[in-house]
Design an enzyme around this catalytic site. Structure first.
Site, short mmCIF file in Angstrom:
data_model
loop_
_atom_site.label_atom_id
_atom_site.label_comp_id
_atom_site.label_asym_id
_atom_site.label_seq_id
_atom_site.Cartn_x
_atom_site.Cartn_y
_atom_site.Cartn_z
N CYS A 5 0.81 -1.23 0.00
CA CYS A 5 0.00 0.00 0.00
C CYS A 5 0.84 1.28 0.00
O CYS A 5 0.47 2.26 -0.63
CB CYS A 5 -1.02 0.00 1.13
SG CYS A 5 -0.32 -0.12 2.77
N HIS A 34 -1.85 1.07 7.49
CA HIS A 34 -2.38 1.23 6.14
C HIS A 34 -2.28 2.70 5.76
O HIS A 34 -2.26 3.57 6.63
CB HIS A 34 -3.83 0.73 6.06
CG HIS A 34 -4.34 0.61 4.64
ND1 HIS A 34 -3.57 0.11 3.63
CD2 HIS A 34 -5.52 0.95 4.07
CE1 HIS A 34 -4.26 0.13 2.49
NE2 HIS A 34 -5.45 0.65 2.73
N ASP A 92 -8.84 4.75 -2.37
CA ASP A 92 -7.90 3.69 -2.03
C ASP A 92 -7.38 3.09 -3.33
O ASP A 92 -8.06 2.29 -3.96
CB ASP A 92 -8.54 2.62 -1.14
CG ASP A 92 -7.48 1.71 -0.54
OD1 ASP A 92 -6.60 1.27 -1.30
OD2 ASP A 92 -7.51 1.47 0.68
#
Ligand SMILES: [Zn+2]
Length: 357
Positions: free
Chosen positions: A176, A207, A224
């Site tokens: 990520c 995250h 995202d």
């Protein structure tokens, strides 16, 4: 006899007066003593490390490189199709660019890496720990190097965790952190226009994601890139079942605590167990006041005193005020067509992280 009032100049005077008063109040309320900030807490150290995290995305050479690398013709062709087929009157051209970039980035551009594959073709790798990069020669801004060994042929494979967004245009893989890092550079190149429209969003439970300011929707919109998800702030709590303590956003001019926007009551880890929220707010206030001062200094180089205060009002004070009013998970509803659980990463990995829904 008539009294003429110059309303435009009256409005300007009120704006300037308000901006000056606002800065003075915030300066008084914020600590100027760095010793008062509790640097020993990891959350506060993370804020400190990320204060200037958007600077690499403002480099003109990096933005040009991003535009040269992506398939602009394909993106714009799809943007035009999205615009033709759209049924939501609030969405503007930039929103279609962002929606298309989410699709392009995940499906045509970047690759997720759990662990690197071996030269023998085997994906069966054992993690053998991490190495530090050579600090004297580190153009890719590698933070750590993960080391893996192949169970099939014993060969060792290194996976450097790259932080330089321009290098990521070349390597196009990671988890990520790499995804958001590279995505933000392309996003800024496509819609940034040098304004404060992109935001890096950091979560204390490992995250990161991002946001952009949508002129059509008139709000900061959750993105995202790993999941190609648009405007679903409850994705993590409702769909992944993720429990979180702090979520903090970093844009050019403002740091903002976004915990209320992203964390539902039943998934909220007690913040006091991690670090007193007042201490976190103190460090955020410190940097936000510092940004106001820096912004004024920069404006004064090219504008008059009054113009600088007016710009500060329009570019920072108004957006900050507006956003603070609307921050809450109460208004958000997760969309019903989102799948349950995290889509990137192996099933074991997402389960271990409590993100499998
Ligand atoms: Zn092998």
């Amino acid at each position: 006899m008539s009294t003429s009032i110059d309303y435009a100049s009256l409005k300007d005077r009120l704006i300037i007066e308000y901006a000056k008063r606002k800065v003075s109040i915030e300066k008084k309320a914020a600590t100027t003593n760095l010793h008062e900030i509790q640097w020993s807490f990891p959350v506060i150290q993370s804020i400190y490390r990320q204060v200037d995290c958007l600077a690499p995305y403002k480099d003109p050479a990096a933005l040009d490189k991003a535009l040269d690398t992506i398939d602009l013709a394909k993106i714009y062709e799809n943007v035009e199709r999205r615009e033709r087929e759209n049924t939501n009157p609030k969405l503007k051209y930039d929103d279609f660019v962002v929606l298309e970039l989410l699709r392009y980035f995940k499906h045509d551009f970047f690759t997720w890496v759990n662990s690197p594959s071996c030269q023998c073709g085997s994906p069966d790798m054992v993690n053998r720990g991490i190495k530090r990069p050579d600090s004297a020669n580190n153009p890719d801004l590698v933070s750590i190097i993960e080391v893996y060994q192949c169970r099939n042929c014993n060969h060792t494979v290194e996976f450097p965790r790259i932080n330089n967004p321009v290098s990521l245009l070349r390597t196009r893989k990671g988890r990520c952190g790499e995804w958001v890092n590279c995505f933000l550079l392309i996003l800024e190149a496509l819609i940034g226009e040098g304004k404060d429209r992109i935001r890096y969003v950091w979560n204390n439970e490992d995250h990161v994601w991002c946001e952009y300011y949508s002129n059509g929707l008139e709000k900061w919109v959750h993105l995202d890139p790993c999941e190609a998800v648009f405007d679903e702030p409850l994705l993590y709590c409702e769909n992944w079942g993720k429990r979180m303590s702090y979520v903090i956003g970093f844009n050019m001019n403002t740091i903002i605590d976004l915990s209320q926007k992203y964390i539902t009551k039943d998934k909220q880890i007690d913040q006091s167990d991690i670090v007193d929220p007042k201490k976190v707010q103190k460090v955020i206030n410190f940097y936000n006041v510092k940004r106001l001062g820096e912004y004024l200094v920069k404006e004064r180089l090219t504008h008059t005193e009054n113009e600088s205060w007016k710009a500060l009002y329009t570019d920072i004070i108004v957006p900050r005020n507006r956003e603070h009013k609307g921050l809450s998970t109460d208004k958000a509803t997760p969309s019903s067509d989102l799948p349950t659980g995290r889509q990137t990463g192996s099933a074991e990995w997402t389960k271990a992280r409590g993100e499998d829904g």
